[in-house]
Structure formats: C-alpha cells, structure tokens
Motif scaffolding. Sequence first.
Motif: not given
Length: 563
Positions: A140-148, A168-177
């Motif tokens: 999210r743009l507030d720098g928070v990573l979430v799981a749904l 800081f902000s988060l704008t792109s899809a994370p990578l799952l490994v």
Amino acid sequence: MARFRRGLLAVALCTAVAFSAGLSFAASGDEWTIYGGDYSNTRYSSLNQITKDNVKDLKVVWMHSLGSTESQENTPLVVDGKMYVATSAGPAYVFALDAKTGEMLWSHQPEMPDDYHSIVCCGHANRGLSYANGRLFMGRLDGVLVALDANTGEELWQTVVQPYKEGFSLTSAPLLVKDLVITGLSGGEYGVRGSLQAYKQDTGEMVWRTYTTPGPGEPGNDSWKGESWKTGGATPWYVGSYDPELNLIYYGTSNAAPWGGHTRGNDSTDIGQYTNLYTASQLAFNPDTGKIVWHYQMTPSDVWDYDGVNEPVLVDLTINGAKVPALLKADRNGFFYVLNRTNGDLISAEPYVTVNWASRVDLETGRPVENPKYRPQLDKWAKGVCPNLIGGKNWPPMSYSPQTNLVYIPTFDMCMDLVSREQKFVQGTFYLASEFELGVAGPSGSLAEFVAWDPVKQKKAWGIKEELPFLGGALSTAGGLVFYGNPSGKFKAVNAENGEVLWSFKAGSGINQGAVTYMADGKQYIAAISGRLVGPPSFFGEIGEKVIAAAPPGGSLIVFSLP
C-alpha cells in the motif's frame, strides 16, 4: 574488478548450473497467477485460440468499473476462475470477480491514514497483487504490506515495511518465492535509503532486509562520499524475477538520491571512485538470505534519474551457436542490456532509442562511455540530454515471445535540460537537488514507438510510431499476436512477426498497463485496464497537456473474447 560490475559467486554458480537448460516459465495454463505472467516476467502466454486470422472478431464480453479516476496501473490475476484486481484509489482497493461473467464476489477497502497521499512521488499507483496458497498479498501507499484471504477479502495480517511519513511507499506487486513474500520500496525522490525485504507468507514476520546503499563496513560503501549513502535512493520499487534452478531473484534499483551528483562525491565529468553502489543497477539476491550474489551497474553515479528498476526478463538465448542463460533489460538510460544471469557478466548492450549522454557501453569494462557535455553539474546546465528522465522505457512492461524470439517494448524518444542545485535534506519532502526542463522531442520526430527488438542481433525488427508518449505494456501470445495500448485509449492487436495492426478498440481512457489473457470454460479471454495517466505527464509542459487531454479520466476493466 570494477566496482560497478561484480560476479561475486560466478565460479560456484557456473559449476552448479548447466545454463538452466530447458528454461520455461511461460504462463502455460488457463490462468494468470503472477504479475509478469511467469517468474521470468516474459508476459507471454501459450494460449492460441485467438489468432492473427480471427482477432478481427474480438468483442467486449463484460466490463467492471474500478471506481476511480486515478491512473490505473494494475495487472489483474486470474486464479481458479476468479479475477483479482486492485485499484489506485477509490471506494475499494481490491475486487474479486468471476473471470467468465464479471460478477463481483467481494471487495476490500483498507483503512488508510488521512495524509498518506501527501508523500507520494508520481501518482496513486498500485501495480498489482500477488497470489499463493489462498492468500493475496498487496503493498500500500502508506508503506504497509498486507495479506488477504482470497476467498473472502478478509485481512489476515499487515506489517509496516517502512514509515510513509519518511517518504516510503509500496507501489508494485511483491514477489512470492517458497514461503516468502518479498518486496521493495518506493521513495527515491525523498532521499530514502533503499532496501529489499522478505516476510513469512503465513504470519508477516520479517525474515531478512538487505539495504541497497551499503553502509560502513559493507562492500561498496567507499563508492559514496561521507554519509551520503544514508539518503542515497537505490529503491527496488518495481517487480522482481526468479530463476528457481539458480535460486536467484533479480531486482533493479532506482536513481541515486538526490539527483545532483555534487551531494554524493563529485561535481565533474569524471566520476572517479564515487560510482554510488548499488544505484541504477541490476542486482541478483539469494532469496533465502537476502545476500547480494552479483551486481551490474548500468549508470554509475547517476545524475539523470535513470532508474534501473525496469523489469528483468529471463530467457535462454542462442548466441554464436551456444545457449546462454540471459537476463534482458531495456534500461531507462536508453541501452538494451543482455547479461548472463548466473553471474552478471555483460554480453551485449546497444541503444534502442536516441542516446547521447553516452556513446556506447564498453564491453571490456562494462562502463558506459560518457559524453561529458551531457553530465549536469552544480549550476551548470546540460542541454538536450537524451533520453530524458522518463527513460527510453518506463515501468510499462515489455514482453518476450519464444515464437519470434523478439522483445516487444513500449519506448519513448524524448530529451531534457538538467542542472544540479544546492538543496538541504528535509525528511519526508522532495529531495532532488536539481532543476529540469522536460518535454523536448527526440531527433526522430516521434515521441514514442512500440518496438519489436531482436536481443541477439541487438537491432530493431519493426516499430509502430505513436503520436504521444506513455504507451501501455505488452502481451504476446502463441496465437502470433502482441497486444498493447496507448494514452489516447486505443487497445491494439498486432501481428507479432511484422507489426501489422490487425484490430483495435477505443477503450475510453488511456491504457498504461499490459493486458493479460486466460481461459474460462474452454474460451480464451483478453483483459485490459483503462485509466488515464494523471501523474508525471504534468511535468512535460505542452506535451504533458496533450497526454492528459488525449482521453477523459476514468478507470475500467474491459474483457474481450471471440463470439
């Protein structure tokens, strides 16, 4: 060995891996489960029901409003007959839809702080979700990573990656490994210190964090003057790739911060020792530990905002009769790079747009051969620098087709004037130490071109000239087609071999992201997102005004299929 190019574990990797023989990460089934279509970011699909012969019959089968007039930069995911799509802003941030009918199954709207939007560089961007084991992951743009919960939209956990009030902000899809969710951060224009971090998918607990501007005692810290590394940028804010056979993840890093090079160790046309690792670079990490395995710096001591974040595309190429495990990158600095993805060694680099800041990339040293005239200095303008800071290619993704062995690239041909200025760092505010004038058309006379590029011959196969910059991303398919959109809202299907436009549709608003394709009940669908770009074009004066005026605001998901 030069600072900007180092294969730290090259010998071990080459011994352990036989060129990743048979590399095949393509989206081969009915679904689209990851941002780039596959771990390699090829955005190629093996689906072939829609072909060059019948694409002229493509029709809209359903649409869904995204409830926002912000720029829409998201890639939908399709998993188990459901489509998941995030929006940049609006009444809901995530929708779950029936992939065949468009019926809404659930929506999720997070609680966001009132002032989160005040510290965002370039528009309210959300480029996508990631999926694994019944969970969706979103930055999210507030720098928070979430799981749904993918079945209900219920939030399972959240964690603050870095505080948004610091830029800081988060704008792109994370990578799952494996069992990890890996994400970078945005914020290079705010003087942040870049980092890549990994969290447990089931709990959100941090496993590792690797800073991408090295601190004291870390290799490369002496490439920074004094403590300038603390505000040095190098944010890996876009998407990563993964080679499971090598067990390496690949991320590009952003501009050095601030842009003014005098703040980081030099103010001359000879960059000397202050290359500012690991800015504007391609990095390979061990996903288990976060350790940097190798790096290659595209733009040492970047003063042009030539982010190196563009997506790395992993393919096996046949070069001089030998199979080479390659990493392809259309870098913002205007050069198309082919690297050996086992160790970061440079194979080739050639300009794919107009480039004058450097004459070439030296294959022996890996270093660009700069033209001193085009390196801005403190209070000394560099005029007519090509490409401009949007780059030869921006974030809209390219696609690689194993049918044609071509890469399809949405390119820009624009130049700029740039000068370095003194500026005091204030946390949470823009920190550029530069002034610029953008919107200067390149010498080709065309502001943008959709280009088919041969990565082995390093030359253009064909191109489609466009009137306005900010083209949408590419999708290639086994039906012999390439799809892309433009800022005026035209969505096109093109013959992948020769560039002939076979079909087009007026979407109503601009198209920025690449389309996706999937199957439902034996039928192939194409899904594209429309929503006018509303951020960076405002920088571009008259050209920016034309981009904004080319299509009305609006956000919608449009799904096509054959009758």
